[in-house]
Design an enzyme around this catalytic site. Structure first.
Site, short mmCIF file in Angstrom:
data_model
loop_
_atom_site.label_atom_id
_atom_site.label_comp_id
_atom_site.label_asym_id
_atom_site.label_seq_id
_atom_site.Cartn_x
_atom_site.Cartn_y
_atom_site.Cartn_z
N ASN A 10 0.88 -1.17 0.00
CA ASN A 10 0.00 0.00 0.00
C ASN A 10 0.92 1.21 0.00
O ASN A 10 1.51 1.56 1.01
CB ASN A 10 -0.88 -0.03 1.26
CG ASN A 10 -1.70 1.24 1.41
OD1 ASN A 10 -1.78 2.06 0.49
ND2 ASN A 10 -2.30 1.42 2.58
N TRP A 11 1.04 1.80 -1.18
CA TRP A 11 2.02 2.89 -1.32
C TRP A 11 1.56 4.19 -0.66
O TRP A 11 2.34 5.10 -0.49
CB TRP A 11 2.30 3.13 -2.81
CG TRP A 11 3.10 2.06 -3.49
CD1 TRP A 11 3.43 0.82 -2.99
CD2 TRP A 11 3.69 2.13 -4.79
NE1 TRP A 11 4.18 0.12 -3.90
CE2 TRP A 11 4.35 0.91 -5.02
CE3 TRP A 11 3.73 3.11 -5.78
CZ2 TRP A 11 5.04 0.64 -6.21
CZ3 TRP A 11 4.41 2.86 -6.97
CH2 TRP A 11 5.05 1.63 -7.18
N LYS A 12 0.27 4.28 -0.37
CA LYS A 12 -0.30 5.51 0.23
C LYS A 12 0.01 6.71 -0.67
O LYS A 12 0.05 6.56 -1.87
CB LYS A 12 0.21 5.68 1.66
CG LYS A 12 -0.02 4.41 2.49
CD LYS A 12 0.15 4.61 3.96
CE LYS A 12 -0.11 3.28 4.67
NZ LYS A 12 -0.10 3.43 6.13
N HIS A 95 -9.57 1.64 4.22
CA HIS A 95 -8.35 1.76 5.01
C HIS A 95 -8.62 2.73 6.17
O HIS A 95 -9.38 3.68 6.03
CB HIS A 95 -7.21 2.29 4.15
CG HIS A 95 -5.88 2.23 4.84
ND1 HIS A 95 -5.50 3.17 5.76
CD2 HIS A 95 -4.88 1.31 4.78
CE1 HIS A 95 -4.30 2.84 6.23
NE2 HIS A 95 -3.91 1.72 5.65
N GLU A 97 -7.01 5.08 7.32
CA GLU A 97 -6.72 6.49 7.01
C GLU A 97 -7.89 7.12 6.26
O GLU A 97 -8.20 8.29 6.44
CB GLU A 97 -5.40 6.59 6.21
CG GLU A 97 -4.20 6.32 7.11
CD GLU A 97 -3.01 5.68 6.43
OE1 GLU A 97 -2.91 5.71 5.20
OE2 GLU A 97 -2.16 5.11 7.16
N GLU A 167 -6.02 -4.62 10.15
CA GLU A 167 -4.96 -3.66 10.45
C GLU A 167 -5.28 -2.89 11.73
O GLU A 167 -6.03 -1.92 11.70
CB GLU A 167 -4.82 -2.66 9.30
CG GLU A 167 -4.45 -3.29 7.97
CD GLU A 167 -3.77 -2.29 7.06
OE1 GLU A 167 -2.68 -2.60 6.57
OE2 GLU A 167 -4.31 -1.19 6.84
N GLY A 173 2.17 2.19 10.68
CA GLY A 173 3.18 3.24 10.55
C GLY A 173 3.87 3.58 11.86
O GLY A 173 4.59 4.57 11.95
N SER A 213 2.88 -2.29 10.29
CA SER A 213 4.31 -2.45 10.55
C SER A 213 4.85 -3.84 10.21
O SER A 213 5.73 -4.36 10.91
CB SER A 213 4.65 -2.07 12.00
OG SER A 213 4.28 -0.72 12.24
N GLY A 234 2.65 -1.20 4.25
CA GLY A 234 2.80 0.22 3.93
C GLY A 234 4.25 0.59 3.72
O GLY A 234 4.83 0.34 2.66
N GLY A 235 4.86 1.14 4.75
CA GLY A 235 6.24 1.65 4.67
C GLY A 235 7.23 0.72 3.99
O GLY A 235 7.99 1.16 3.11
P1 PGA Z 1 2.57 0.17 7.61
O1 PGA Z 1 1.16 0.47 6.92
O2 PGA Z 1 3.06 -1.13 7.05
O3 PGA Z 1 3.44 1.35 7.21
O4 PGA Z 1 2.33 0.10 9.08
C1 PGA Z 1 0.24 -0.56 6.69
C2 PGA Z 1 -1.02 -0.01 6.06
O5 PGA Z 1 -1.46 1.08 6.46
O6 PGA Z 1 -1.60 -0.65 5.17
#
Ligand code: PGA
Length: 249
Positions: A10-12, A95, A97, A167, A173, A213, A234-235
């Site tokens: 998930n590149w956000k 998600h 966010e 999640e 994050g 994470s 994500g990251g």
């Molecule tokens: P993260 O993000 O791996 O940076 O914690 C995961 C996500 O929000 O899908």
């Protein structure tokens, strides 16, 4: 039935179109796998160049969001049909966010899930509790409520083909991964909820990811759990580490 593992990045809101193509090319040899399905969920403006850049590889492309209406006066939104025509297979829906910053609620998310299926996309439906919810002991109730609300009117066959991502919001994050036991407990509860709403065969088929994470060090243990079928990353999806996560064994 053996479920194929699925690891999705998930590149956000990261990567300009030219950076996106560079990243795809860097990752290409690292993410090759016959055993794991690999997905890059990328910003809307990166979709067309990334679809082109992954051609001939094992990677498929996903979107990070979509709107439920067919078309029309919805300035700034992107339809499911647009995504399909651009070569997208998966779409992240709900998600945390989106739920938090953009106030997307379960009524809206249910419409998005149904529209995604109608258009031929596979939803990656996200759910997860806040730290406060975990500390007050309502995690499983909350997750069941999210799943039941978001899947209203969705058929068993559709659910069998989709992906659900657990999640925990406090793990996204933050570098604070859920423990393997916590992640497995909730993923199992999600599968039980699917069995309750639908049937055992549907629960057995649906793929459930853990996200929050995930990194090259913890992926192997998380993905070895009986109810965890991969990860939403994500990251670490923006780095060479993503290859290690895909090839976690
Ligand atoms: P993260 O993000 O791996 O940076 O914690 C995961 C996500 O929000 O899908």
């Amino acid at each position: 039935m053996a479920r194929k593992k699925i690891v999705a990045g998930n590149w956000k809101m990261n990567m300009t179109p030219s950076q996106a193509v560079e990243l795809v090319n860097t990752l290409k040899p690292l993410v090759a796998s016959d055993e794991v399905e690999v997905v890059y969920c990328v910003p809307a403006v990166d979709i067309v160049p990334v679809v082109e850049a992954v051609k001939g590889s094992n990677v498929v492309v996903g979107a990070e969001n979509m709107y439920f209406e067919e078309k029309g006066a919805y300035t700034g939104e992107i339809s499911a049909a647009m995504l399909v025509d651009a070569g997208v297979k998966y779409v992240i829906i709900g998600h945390s966010e989106r739920r938090d910053y953009f106030k997307e609620d379960d009524v809206l998310l249910n419409k998005k899930v149904k529209k995604a299926f109608e258009a031929g996309l596979v939803p990656i439906l996200c759910c997860g509790e806040s730290l406060e919810q975990r500390e007050t002991g309502v995690t499983l109730d909350w997750i069941r409520l999210q799943i039941k609300s978001d899947l209203q009117g969705v058929s068993a066959a559709q659910v069998a083909s989709m992906v659900i991502a657990y999640e925990p919001i406090w793990a996204i994050g933050t570098g604070k991964t859920a423990t393997t036991e916590q992640a497995q407990e909730v993923c199992k509860a999600i599968r039980e909820t699917i069995a309750e709403i639908y049937d055992e065969a549907t629960a057995d088929a649906v793929r459930i990811q853990y996200g929050g994470s995930v990194n090259a060090e913890n992926a192997a243990e998380l993905f070895a759990q009986p109810d965890i079928d991969g990860g939403l990353v994500g990251g670490a999806s923006l780095k060479a580490d993503f290859g290690k996560i895909v090839n976690y064994k």
